[in-house]
Design a protein around this motif. Structure first.
Motif, PDB file in Angstrom:
ATOM      1  N   LEU A 137       0.524  -1.339   0.017  1.00 31.67           N
ATOM      2  CA  LEU A 137      -0.116  -0.153   0.460  1.00 31.67           C
ATOM      3  C   LEU A 137       0.961   1.045   0.270  1.00 31.67           C
ATOM      4  CD1 LEU A 137      -3.160  -0.387   2.810  1.00 31.67           C
ATOM      5  CD2 LEU A 137      -3.109   0.263   0.059  1.00 31.67           C
TER       6      LEU A 137
ATOM      7  N   PHE B  53       1.362   4.318  -3.190  1.00 31.91           N
ATOM      8  CA  PHE B  53       0.965   5.373  -2.896  1.00 31.91           C
ATOM      9  C   PHE B  53       2.363   6.735  -2.894  1.00 31.91           C
ATOM     10  CE2 PHE B  53      -1.308   9.316  -1.766  1.00 31.91           C
ATOM     11  CZ  PHE B  53      -1.260   9.704  -0.828  1.00 31.91           C
TER      12      PHE B  53
ATOM     13  N   LEU C 280       1.859   6.899  -6.921  1.00 34.55           N
ATOM     14  CA  LEU C 280       1.090   7.707  -7.630  1.00 34.55           C
ATOM     15  C   LEU C 280       1.608   9.188  -7.632  1.00 34.55           C
ATOM     16  CD1 LEU C 280      -2.343   6.577  -6.593  1.00 34.55           C
ATOM     17  CD2 LEU C 280      -1.204   6.490  -8.389  1.00 34.55           C
TER      18      LEU C 280
ATOM     19  N   THR D  96     -10.193   3.035 -12.797  1.00 37.18           N
ATOM     20  CA  THR D  96     -10.631   4.027 -10.911  1.00 37.18           C
ATOM     21  C   THR D  96     -11.422   3.237 -10.746  1.00 37.18           C
ATOM     22  OG1 THR D  96      -9.784   6.148 -12.399  1.00 37.18           O
ATOM     23  CG2 THR D  96     -10.027   6.007 -10.456  1.00 37.18           C
TER      24      THR D  96
ATOM     25  N   ILE E 144     -11.493   1.753  -7.183  1.00 41.84           N
ATOM     26  CA  ILE E 144     -12.006   1.092  -5.835  1.00 41.84           C
ATOM     27  C   ILE E 144     -13.074   0.602  -5.266  1.00 41.84           C
ATOM     28  CG2 ILE E 144     -13.457   3.413  -4.738  1.00 41.84           C
ATOM     29  CD1 ILE E 144     -12.102   5.328  -6.613  1.00 41.84           C
TER      30      ILE E 144
ATOM     31  N   LEU F  12      -8.294   7.416  -6.494  1.00 40.83           N
ATOM     32  CA  LEU F  12      -7.329   6.507  -6.504  1.00 40.83           C
ATOM     33  C   LEU F  12      -6.249   6.736  -5.270  1.00 40.83           C
ATOM     34  CD1 LEU F  12      -6.505   4.311  -7.678  1.00 40.83           C
ATOM     35  CD2 LEU F  12      -5.493   4.855  -9.207  1.00 40.83           C
ATOM     36  N   MET F  13      -5.742   7.988  -5.481  1.00 43.14           N
ATOM     37  CA  MET F  13      -4.932   8.517  -4.058  1.00 43.14           C
ATOM     38  C   MET F  13      -5.377   8.463  -3.248  1.00 43.14           C
ATOM     39  SD  MET F  13      -2.357  11.714  -5.594  1.00 43.14           S
ATOM     40  CE  MET F  13      -1.303  11.520  -4.102  1.00 43.14           C
ATOM     41  N   LEU F  14      -7.199   9.260  -3.023  1.00 40.32           N
ATOM     42  CA  LEU F  14      -8.515   9.036  -2.094  1.00 40.32           C
ATOM     43  C   LEU F  14      -8.715   8.081  -1.241  1.00 40.32           C
ATOM     44  CD1 LEU F  14     -10.258  11.102  -2.943  1.00 40.32           C
ATOM     45  CD2 LEU F  14      -8.581  11.587  -1.038  1.00 40.32           C
TER      46      LEU F  14
ATOM     47  N   TYR G   6      -5.794   5.234  -1.670  1.00 38.69           N
ATOM     48  CA  TYR G   6      -5.040   4.693  -0.762  1.00 38.69           C
ATOM     49  C   TYR G   6      -4.440   5.412  -0.088  1.00 38.69           C
ATOM     50  CZ  TYR G   6      -2.382   2.239  -3.826  1.00 38.69           C
ATOM     51  OH  TYR G   6      -1.787   1.077  -5.126  1.00 38.69           O
TER      52      TYR G   6
END
Lengths: 1045, 235, 118
Positions: free
Chosen positions: A156, A160, A163, B74, B78, C93-95, C97
């Motif tokens: 994880l 991140f 990203l 996405t 999610i 996507l970052m959210l 994560y």
């Protein structure tokens, strides 16, 4: 031909289709995914086939019914097709590998995987820069998504960080794209390339941003902390795709975009690439986590390919072969290793000992690391050869040195890993072999060897896979299931047959070496009959070594020579590694050998001035200013094989720790390869001067010092095999001295040495090995008094030491005689004195060998021993007979050689009349000597027997002295620390200075790796800062490029 | 402290790069070759009055395909990430006593939501005629769902329907694209249907159809993401 | 005019990057990246603008015949649309994560996510 766009819309359509299925129908979804990937792999493969035959038919694919730059277009050429085939096949294989995980996660994960592959294919195909950006972002998102597949929380964090980094990259990329568009009015790469000059002159910064963003996508060192975390924590099948397929696509993109920048940006790419290659390989030295190590290795290899891309201006037509060779080798090898790591439970390197009992998987591992390093016959070998030559032709020597240094670092950690697998003390549980994972790994192995064959076909040097000796060695792989004895018969048969076949083609020099290698090797292999069981891994390795040796002596051009050299190095490495405690020694052996090989490569490249096809005879016509350097480089390379002083530290351990029948192969045969190389070098290049120093004079000194120090170090050894090994160093010093004398008799002596040394060293190693087998120890002071129990071994050793020491009547004496004659006609005084000194010193350890083992007091635990095994004794007895024959009639072998050397040194030969040999200084009559010695011996022997009739037999402990009665053999057998007085007097000459030097070199590399890898602190923000810092640094450093400087 | 300083320095260098770009920037005074081509030909070839739509759906349709895929990915990811978590959380649901939304809020949102949906649908159906298009319309659709999510948090949405909508829309897009190869000039060529009269609703070939599906898809995907994120709240 | 828009865009990028690289809280970082993305989009749109011209939509106000003379460059607008959507995707996507990281770690501090290093 199916439209290439099908690759895109098939995968995408399938991904959308998967959403229509119910969540429970996972197997159906999995099947559909596999089918789709199989179809696109098929399409890519048919394109490769089609374009390989008709390369001119690369296709421009338009979309939307309009032409570029108003619509997006794609291109399918041979390079694209090959890359697509790689990407789709890797995807397919990883999907098979991931079967359990995908079934657990469901159709959404499969859809993400499909889109990932599609995006990679899109990057490869597209010719539009914004389209490139879109596909890159797709790759980013799919990567981040797939990273979640492996259910550990570390991934994880890695995702991140990834990203974050990609956000920064996309900002730079977009700004670059739009400004490029502004200046050129087009988004099509080919259009922009056409306007390259104008672009670079008006707004170089725009191109810079575009370029650097794509470069950062390659995860260059040091701006890549986030990538390494992904490699370490993600599921290995996914890392395989990331490294092999995504890496390929990114490199393709950089290659496409560099065309826009023009030639002035190529050095920047090269610089970044080389920095990555060396830095990442250096840091990999300090790694203990397997996947992180593979991550560093990926970064390094991709850096190398980037550097190759940066050299495309000088690589010309060979560009695709070179870049493609390294790329495909990296992709298959890296993917294979990642897949293998999926079988291992723990993440430590030492956990890979789980592979130890799985020979097929071991073979897979070996194939993969050979692919990565670029060992023959894999594509990386051909590619590196051409690359180094072309670079030398363009005088980019510093670049060559950097690349070779990085390659040596890579060799170090990859082989160390292999050594750990085979030799580490604690063994992990046997690796499980789920069928789908194993199938994937084996198909990668098949791909690896197919690539080896393919690149051989494509190269202009001839296909290494067509060489019969190599094929014969490979033949033993499927036969590994047979018992060792049958394989031994086959091996011996093969060696002898090949010798008979090649015999008519040899000139006398080649004949001598050939006779030692082929029938000589067969003779040593006789001793292998004593092994029961299957000896898995022995025969392919041994025969690979023999293949290399036999190809070496008939090599006519530098490529074959070098390929043979590396082959024999690899084969012998695997043989050495079989010894029980041999891992560190095998490691230093391979490092020194490959280091020397790289020096040779550089030498050949310089000599040929950039022409990869270089017949060896042309060494005579090398340019004046370059010739001494070529000489030094080649000589250094050869001398690492003969273990000249300074590069000798691997030999004692390697020869001593090897198995009983391997040590004779190494000492007796393998060392001669270096001598052969030196012969060739001196034949073609003759004397060379560097800054006024005659280089052969230097060689003379090296030989003399090797002889002296080798002998000195031998006398202090307690281990019998080590003693013999140091002795080999000294003997090679003698041979080197003879060669360096550069006169007729010196060369004759060297050649005679070659034969003599082979015979007596093999014999001595075999007998010592036989004794060690029976007594269970190699330490001489533990043995003693074995003459009554092992008479045949005793006779062998006796004859052996008589031959080595040069005492009449055996051939060593003849060798001495020739040697003295040779020196008489030379002018060197001091080296001569040193060599003379070395002679009697040899007596010391030879005496010790026989005294400590066979004479003296028999130890209690050895009272019941039998003679050494029959099969080990047999070759020894044959050698004894050979020595006798050779002593009586040396002309059998030497006459023709003498005549042959006349070609090089016409004067001062020997006259071979009848049974006497005359030289300008005197004469030598072997038969008379033998008769004289025989008579003396017989007389003394008869007198002894006569006197002994009245001798009284005394028991072992029937000795009383100083009122002490000994009752243990150890107290009366003076054997340990035998030469203590000499050590006190002369110990200073054998300080382990060289060992300490090399140890310091290795230590400092490791320490710097340990120190500097702290750069990767683990904090994602720091990584992003490093990324931007990297961009800024490149900007500042390359500002000269901006303004056309 | 050092970190901030380093960041400041690096950004200073970046600012220098940007400043350089800024100073060298010479704004166009007329359309460049690409712009001119679009200006002259887009209306005739593609038949759409909104040239940007023409570019997005037809000329650079491959980019749009990628864009659509981005959203699809996405949403899928999610879904993957958050649904696994939901199943872990169901072991201990705690019913927190929350005051319900007031009647004003509920009635207001019931009034507004259909209007917003209608507006969104209008935007993407008329994508080829007026500013806007599938993505914009889809975002508006999603904002209606967001409104409902914010005001009536207990309302249950069918993930099944959303997924179905996504997949069907995506497939239609791909199929239309392939039809473009078979029946017209290339992938995503919109002329498999007649281009009709410029300015009419039923013009520009397949653009209205594609954009409508894109609008639905984008709306569905955004909604799905929002719903998943909302569901992660501790109840 | 165009220079002002460009400068604003660049400024937003720099501010966003500064925030992203110095803030410890993940959510703030995501917001900062959003700001930077907005800056980029602004730059993209500003490049296509031609002073005095109107939007690329053909209607009564801008007939087809005059399009070439009175239209701005439509291409950057198409590009920016794609860029915005991609930005949204990555932000979402970052959210996700961030949420998972919070559930697993109990903290939103980026400097706490450090097990994988050197």
């Amino acid at each position: 031909m199916v439209d290439a766009l099908a690759i895109i819309y098939l995968t995408l359509g399938t991904a959308f289709l998967l959403g229509l299925l119910r969540d429970e129908w996972r197997i159906l979804a999995y099947g559909i995914t596999l089918l789709s990937l199989a179809m696109v792999s098929g399409i890519a493969s048919t394109w490769v086939w089609h374009l390989a035959d008709n390369p001119a038919e690369s296709v421009e694919i338009m979309t939307a019914g309009a032409s570029p730059p108003f619509a997006i277009n794609l291109r399918m050429g041979l390079a694209e097709a090959a890359a697509l085939m790689l990407a789709t096949l890797t995807g397919l294989a990883s999907t098979i590998f991931l079967k359990d995980t995908l079934l657990r996660l469901g159709r959404r994960a499969m859809a993400v995987l499909l889109v990932f592959i599609m995006a990679i294919c899109g990057i490869i195909l597209t010719r539009d820069i914004f389209n490139l950006f879109v596909f890159f972002e797709l790759v980013v998102i799919a990567t981040a998504g797939l990273v979640l597949l492996s259910h550990n929380e570390r991934s994880l964090g890695a995702g991140f960080k990834y990203l974050m980094a990609s956000q920064v990259v996309s900002i730079l990329l977009l700004v670059g794209i739009i400004f490029n568009y502004h200046v050129s009015g087009s988004l099509n790469i080919d259009d922009m390339a056409g306007m390259s000059d104008m672009l670079i002159q008006t707004t170089p910064l725009a191109f810079f941003l575009l370029f650097i963003a794509l470069i950062v996508e390659l995860k260059p060192f040091p701006a890549n902390g986030w990538a390494l975390d992904i490699y370490e924590s993600a599921h290995p099948a996914f890392s395989a795709i990331l490294s092999a397929a995504a890496g390929t696509a990114s490199l393709f993109a950089v290659d496409k975009v560099l065309a826009i920048g023009g030639d002035s940006w190529l050095p920047v790419a090269t610089g970044i690439g080389v920095l990555s290659f060396i830095g990442a390989n250096l840091f990999a030295l300090a790694q203990t986590s397997d996947r992180r190590l593979l991550g560093y290795s990926s970064v390094a290899q991709i850096g190398l390919i980037l550097a190759i891309i940066g050299q495309r201006d000088i690589l010309g037509d060979s560009y695709w072969l070179i870049a493609g060779g390294v790329l495909l080798a990296h992709a298959v090898g890296k993917a294979g290793l990642f897949w293998l790591s999926g079988l291992i439970a723990e993440r430590e390197l030492t956990a890979w000992t789980a592979l130890r009992d799985r020979p097929l998987l071991l073979f897979a591992f070996i194939s993969f690391i050979a692919l990565l390093i670029g060992l023959p016959p894999f594509p990386g070998f051909y590619a590196k050869w051409e690359l180094i030559h072309l670079l030398a032709g363009a005088d980019r020597i510093a670049l060559i040195v950097l690349i070779l240094f990085g390659a040596l670092l890579e060799t170090a950690y990859l082989f160390r890993w292999f050594g750990l697998i085979l030799k580490h003390d604690e063994v992990a549980e046997k690796a499980p072999c789920p069928i789908q994972k194993v199938v994937v790994i084996y198909s990668a192995v098949v791909a690896a060897w197919s690539l080896a064959y393919l690149w051989g076909e494509l190269s202009v040097f001839g296909n290494l896979m067509h060489a019969i000796p190599l094929l014969f060695a490979l033949l033993f792989l499927p036969l590994e299931g047979l018992p060792a004895r049958i394989k031994n018969v086959l091996a011996i048969g093969g060696l002898v047959t090949w010798f008979i076949l090649q015999y008519p083609l040899y000139d006398p020099l080649q004949l001598i070496f050939g006779a030692i290698i082929l029938p000589g090797g067969a003779l040593i292999l006789l001793a292998s009959f004593h092994n029961q069981g299957r000896r898995i891994g022995f025969y392919p390795a041994a025969l690979w070594m023999f293949a290399g040796l036999s190809m070496l002596i008939v090599a006519e051009d530098s490529f074959t020579f070098f390929a043979a050299w590396e082959s024999l190095t690899i084969g012998s490495y695997f043989l050495i590694l079989r010894g029980k405690h041999s891992q560190p020694h095998a490691q230093s052996y391979i490092l020194f050998s490959l280091g020397g090989a790289f020096l040779m490569l550089l030498g050949f490249a310089l000599a040929s001035a950039g022409n990869p096809l270089f017949p060896l005879e042309s060494l005579t016509t090398v340019a004046e200013d370059v010739a001494p350097w070529v000489f030094i480089l080649l000589a250094l390379g050869m001398m690492t094989k003969t273990a000249a002083i300074g590069v000798h530290i691997w030999l004692p351990g390697a020869h001593a720790e090897a198995e009983t029948d391997v040590s004779p192969l190494l000492s007796g045969i393998l060392l001669k390869a270096g001598l052969f190389g030196l012969f060739i070098l001196l034949i073609y290049m003759g004397r060379q001067q560097l800054y006024g120093i005659d280089l052969t004079h230097v060689l003379l000194w090296v030989g003399a010092i090797s002889a002296l120090l080798g002998n000195l170090m031998a006398i202090y050894q307690e281990d019998a095999k080590r003693l013999l090994a140091y002795s080999s160093i000294a003997q090679m010093g003698y041979a080197l001295f003879g060669l360096a004398l550069m006169n007729h008799l010196g060369w004759l002596m060297a050649l005679m040495f070659v034969v003599n040394h082979y015979i007596y060293k093999s014999m001595l190693f075999l007998s010592v090995g036989g004794v060690a087998k029976r007594t269970g120890t190699k330490e001489m002071y533990r043995m003693g008094g074995l003459i009554t129990l092992m008479p045949l071994s005793f006779i062998a050793v006796l004859i052996g030491i008589i031959a080595v020491s040069g005492v009449p009547p055996l051939s060593g004496f003849g060798g001495r005689w020739i040697f003295y004659n040779a020196i008489m006609s030379a002018e060197y005084r001091l080296p001569m004195v040193i060599i003379f000194l070395a002679g009697p010193i040899a007596f010391l350890y030879l005496f010790r060998l026989i005294h400590t083992i066979f004479l003296g007091q028999l130890k209690d635990e050895h009272r019941k021993l039998k003679e050494a095994p029959f099969w080990i004794i047999l070759p020894q007895m044959i050698y004894v007979a050979c020595l006798m024959v050779f002593a009586l009639a040396p002309g059998l072998a030497l006459r023709h050689v003498d005549a042959y050397i006349d070609n090089f040194f016409p004067r001062n030969g020997l006259n071979w009349e009848g049974l006497t040999i005359t030289s300008t200084y005197g004469y030598w009559s072997p038969v008379s000597i033998m008769i004289v010695v025989g008579v003396i011996f017989a007389t003394l022997f008869a007198w002894l027997v006569f006197v002994n009739r009245r001798a009284q037999k005394v028991k072992q402990f029937n000795i009383v002295f100083a009122a002490e009665r000994p009752y243990r053999p150890e107290t009366t057998h003076f054997a340990w620390n035998f030469f203590a007085p000499y050590r006190k007097a002369l110990g200073f000459m054998t300080q382990p200075l060289v060992t300490r030097f090399w140890a310091t070199v290795a230590e400092s590399l490791h320490t710097s790796a340990e120190l500097f890898r702290r750069l990767y602190t683990g904090d994602g923000q720091t990584y992003a800062i490093q990324l931007l810092g990297f961009v800024v640094a490149v900007y500042l450093l390359s500002s000269g490029v901006f303004y056309g400087v | 402290m050092i970190k901030r300083f380093t960041v400041f320095l690096i950004l200073l260098a970046l600012a220098a790069i940007f400043a350089q770009l800024l100073f060298d920037y010479v704004p166009d005074s007329s359309l460049n070759q690409t712009g001119r081509y679009y200006a002259e030909n887009a209306a005739d070839e593609v038949g759409a009055a909104n040239i940007v739509t023409a570019i997005i759906v037809s000329y650079r349709g491959l980019d749009t395909l990628g864009e659509v895929t981005v959203l699809f990915l996405t949403a899928a990811i999610i879904g993957l990430v958050l649904s696994r978590d939901r199943s872990q959380q169901q072991t201990a649901p705690e019913a927190v006593n929350r005051p319900g939304p007031g009647e004003l809020l509920v009635t207001g949102s019931y009034l507004l939501a259909p209007l917003i949906l209608l507006f969104g649908a209008y935007i993407f159906i008329n994508g080829h005629l007026t500013p806007g298009g599938g993505f914009q319309g889809g975002a508006i659709l999603a904002s209606a769902i967001l409104l409902l999510l914010l005001t009536r948090p207990v309302k249950h949405f069918s993930h099944r329907l959303i997924t179905l909508l996504e997949s069907v829309s995506g497939l239609v897009f791909v199929i239309v694209g392939v039809l473009g190869i078979i029946l017209a000039g290339g992938f995503l060529d919109n002329r498999i249907l007649p281009t009709g009269q410029l300015g009419e609703l039923l013009s520009a070939g397949t653009i209205p159809i594609i954009y409508s599906f894109i609008g639905l898809k984008v709306g569905a995907e955004f909604s799905s993401m929002l719903i998943r994120l909302a569901e992660t709240e501790d109840n | 005019m165009e220079h002002i828009a460009l400068a604003t865009g660049f400024l937003l990028i720099l501010i966003g990057l500064y925030g992203a690289l110095t803030q410890r809280d993940i959510l703030r970082m995501i917001v900062a990246f959003t700001i930077a993305n907005t800056g980029v989009n602004l730059v993209l749109v500003a490049v296509g603008y031609i002073r005095g011209r109107s939007a690329p939509i053909i209607n009564d106000n801008l007939p087809a015949a005059e399009a070439t003379a009175r239209m701005i460059d439509p291409l950057p607008q198409a590009l920016v649309l794609t860029a915005i959507v991609i930005g949204v995707g990555i932000t979402a996507l970052m959210l996700a994560y961030a949420y998972k990281l919070y559930i697993l770690r109990g903290s939103l501090d980026i400097s706490k996510i450090k097990e994988l290093k050197w």
